[in-house]
Structures are given as C-alpha cells and as structure tokens.
Design a protein around this motif. Structure first.
Motif, short mmCIF file in Angstrom:
data_model
loop_
_atom_site.label_atom_id
_atom_site.label_comp_id
_atom_site.label_asym_id
_atom_site.label_seq_id
_atom_site.Cartn_x
_atom_site.Cartn_y
_atom_site.Cartn_z
N GLY A 23 0.82 -1.20 0.00
CA GLY A 23 0.00 0.00 0.00
C GLY A 23 0.86 1.25 0.00
O GLY A 23 2.06 1.20 0.30
N ARG A 27 -0.66 7.97 1.39
CA ARG A 27 -2.09 8.32 1.27
C ARG A 27 -2.76 8.47 2.63
O ARG A 27 -3.86 9.02 2.72
N ASN A 28 -2.12 7.97 3.68
CA ASN A 28 -2.63 8.16 5.04
C ASN A 28 -1.95 9.40 5.61
O ASN A 28 -0.84 9.34 6.13
N ASN A 73 -4.81 0.89 11.67
CA ASN A 73 -5.30 2.16 12.20
C ASN A 73 -4.65 2.55 13.51
O ASN A 73 -5.06 3.53 14.14
N LYS A 106 -1.28 -2.03 3.08
CA LYS A 106 -2.60 -1.69 2.52
C LYS A 106 -3.53 -1.19 3.62
O LYS A 106 -4.26 -0.21 3.44
N SER A 107 -3.53 -1.86 4.77
CA SER A 107 -4.37 -1.45 5.88
C SER A 107 -3.90 -0.12 6.46
O SER A 107 -4.72 0.73 6.84
N SER A 108 -2.58 0.08 6.53
CA SER A 108 -2.05 1.35 7.02
C SER A 108 -2.44 2.48 6.08
O SER A 108 -2.79 3.58 6.54
N MET A 109 -2.38 2.25 4.80
CA MET A 109 -2.77 3.25 3.80
C MET A 109 -4.21 3.71 4.04
O MET A 109 -4.51 4.90 4.00
N ASN A 110 -5.09 2.75 4.32
CA ASN A 110 -6.51 3.05 4.48
C ASN A 110 -6.91 3.29 5.94
O ASN A 110 -8.09 3.52 6.21
N SER A 111 -5.95 3.22 6.84
CA SER A 111 -6.20 3.36 8.28
C SER A 111 -7.30 2.41 8.73
O SER A 111 -8.23 2.78 9.44
N GLU A 112 -7.16 1.14 8.34
CA GLU A 112 -8.14 0.11 8.67
C GLU A 112 -7.57 -0.85 9.71
O GLU A 112 -6.42 -1.25 9.64
N SER A 223 -6.55 5.79 14.35
CA SER A 223 -6.38 6.60 13.12
C SER A 223 -5.85 8.00 13.42
O SER A 223 -5.93 8.88 12.56
#
Length: 246
Positions: A23, A27-28, A73, A106-112, A223
């Motif tokens: 990711g 983007r985060n 997140n 990928k999860s870090s990018m989307n803060s998931e 987040s």
C-alpha cells in the motif's frame, strides 16, 4: 525467502514476507505527515508499496523481531518503528534485529484495523493469513524473541498503556514484560497460559510456538496521533531492546 543487501546502507538487508499486502503509506496523511523523509524512511515507504517488507540489521547474538502495524489504524507504533529504525541504522549492534515497520501496508494506507476484513491479531493461527505468514517467517529465521507494538483507544481493549505477556509455555515473555513495565511504567498484563483469553494474537501464537513474545500498547485514538504517543511507543521499543542489552 531471500534477503538482499540494500546497496545504499551498510549492513542492511531486506526481504518480503508477502507480496499481496502492499500500500501507499503516503495516502494516510495522519501517518505520513509524522514520518521524517530520510533516505531510509523513503526506502521503507517505497518497498511497502509492493508488499510487507522485513528488514535485517546486525548479525549475531539473539535474533529479535519487532513488529508494528498489525492493526493499520494504530498509527503511533508504526511511526515510532520508522524513527527507531533511523536511529539504529549504521550502529554496531550486538544482536540481530528484524524490523517489520508496516505489517499490512494496505491497511495502514486506508487506516483500517483489518486486512481484507480479517483481524490479523485474531488470526495468526490461521494458516497463510498475513499474520500467520509473519509467524512462519519468524520460525524460518530462527527468531528468538518478538515484540509486537500497538496502540489502544479509550473504551477499547485494553484501553490504557500496557504490556501483555504470558507465564507459560514461554516464561521469558513474562520476564520481558516485567522489565518493560518497571522501566517505562506501562501496566503489566500477564496471563498464566498463552491464548487462553482469545485465539490468534501474534504474541500468543509466538509464545505457543516457543518464541517468547510481548505486546506493547500505547494510548491513542485510532487513526490519530496524540501528543506524546509516538515518544511513548519508542520508549517501549527501546526498553524491549534494552532487555537484551541493545
């Protein structure tokens, strides 16, 4: 898994745990804005686009694995890992340190919190889940000890600064946690036997596999990056290393 030398940094090697988790950390904004863009930081961010990178520093002594970003997140430990990595680069280390700064980019990018809808800290026992691949990597590398670094929010579990451990079947988990607790003041949470509270935590599965491990938590809203949370996480990481004389 094949580690390759990173040409611009002496004594630094890297490999990939997997190639399906990549990711763009940039983007985060809450995460990216806290990372100083040194050459090393840029390298970490670049490699994270293509999967979950694992970096190796030093040679000899105990093999220590430090993980952050199991929950994407939980931002402070991911920032702290990159900062600490930058502090250690080029130092003459008495032990071998493996870093996974972003377990699931990928999860870090989307803060998931989850990765592909799977909680990685409840699925390390599930064959070929991303956290299980991290466990498999630790076993293949002969890692001796694991520190898994997280953050926790109010009204969540545990909801306060802490360090998790278990007394069995890997008793040194308890000793490491006790050292960190006394050193930095994080409240100690110790279970009599790993995995009895819930299944699939990275720390628990490592302990069950004979790799003493602890989980460190700092207090911060999910987040977000609250004041002092990164510093506290770095303190926990340094205390983990200090236990082994790093």
């Amino acid at each position: 898994m094949e580690f390759k030398k990173v040409s611009q940094f002496e004594n630094l090697e890297m490999a990939y745990v997997c190639d399906f988790s990549g990711g763009y950390i940039s983007r985060n904004k809450n995460l990216f804005s806290q990372i100083e863009l040194t050459d090393l930081s840029k390298l970490i961010l670049e490699k994270s686009v293509f999967g979950t990178p694992i970096f190796k520093m030093g040679d000899g002594g105990n093999k220590l694995l430090m993980i952050s970003g199991i929950h994407g997140n939980e931002l402070p430990p991911q920032i702290a890992s990159v900062k600490l990595f930058n502090e250690l680069i080029g130092r003459d280390l008495s032990h071998t340190i493996y870093f996974i700064p972003f377990a699931a980019p990928k999860s870090s990018m989307n803060s998931e919190r989850t990765f592909n809808s799977l909680d990685l800290n409840r699925s390390a026992h599930v064959n070929n889940s991303l956290s299980n691949l991290i466990l498999q990597t630790a076993l293949k590398l002969g890692v001796n000890f694991v520190g898994d670094f997280h953050s926790t929010a109010y009204n969540s579990n545990p909801g306060f600064e802490s360090v998790f451990s278990s007394k069995a079947p890997s008793p040194e988990s308890y000793l490491i946690a006790n050292y960190i607790s006394k050193d930095v003041g994080s409240e100690m949470i110790a279970f009599d036997f790993a995995g009895t509270s819930y299944k699939g935590a990275v720390e628990d599965v490592c302990n069950l596999k004979g790799i003493p491990a602890v989980t460190c938590e700092v207090l911060c809203p999910f987040s977000s990056v609250s004041e002092g949370s990164v510093k506290t996480s770095i303190g926990q990481m340094k205390s983990f290393l200090d236990y082994f004389g790093v």
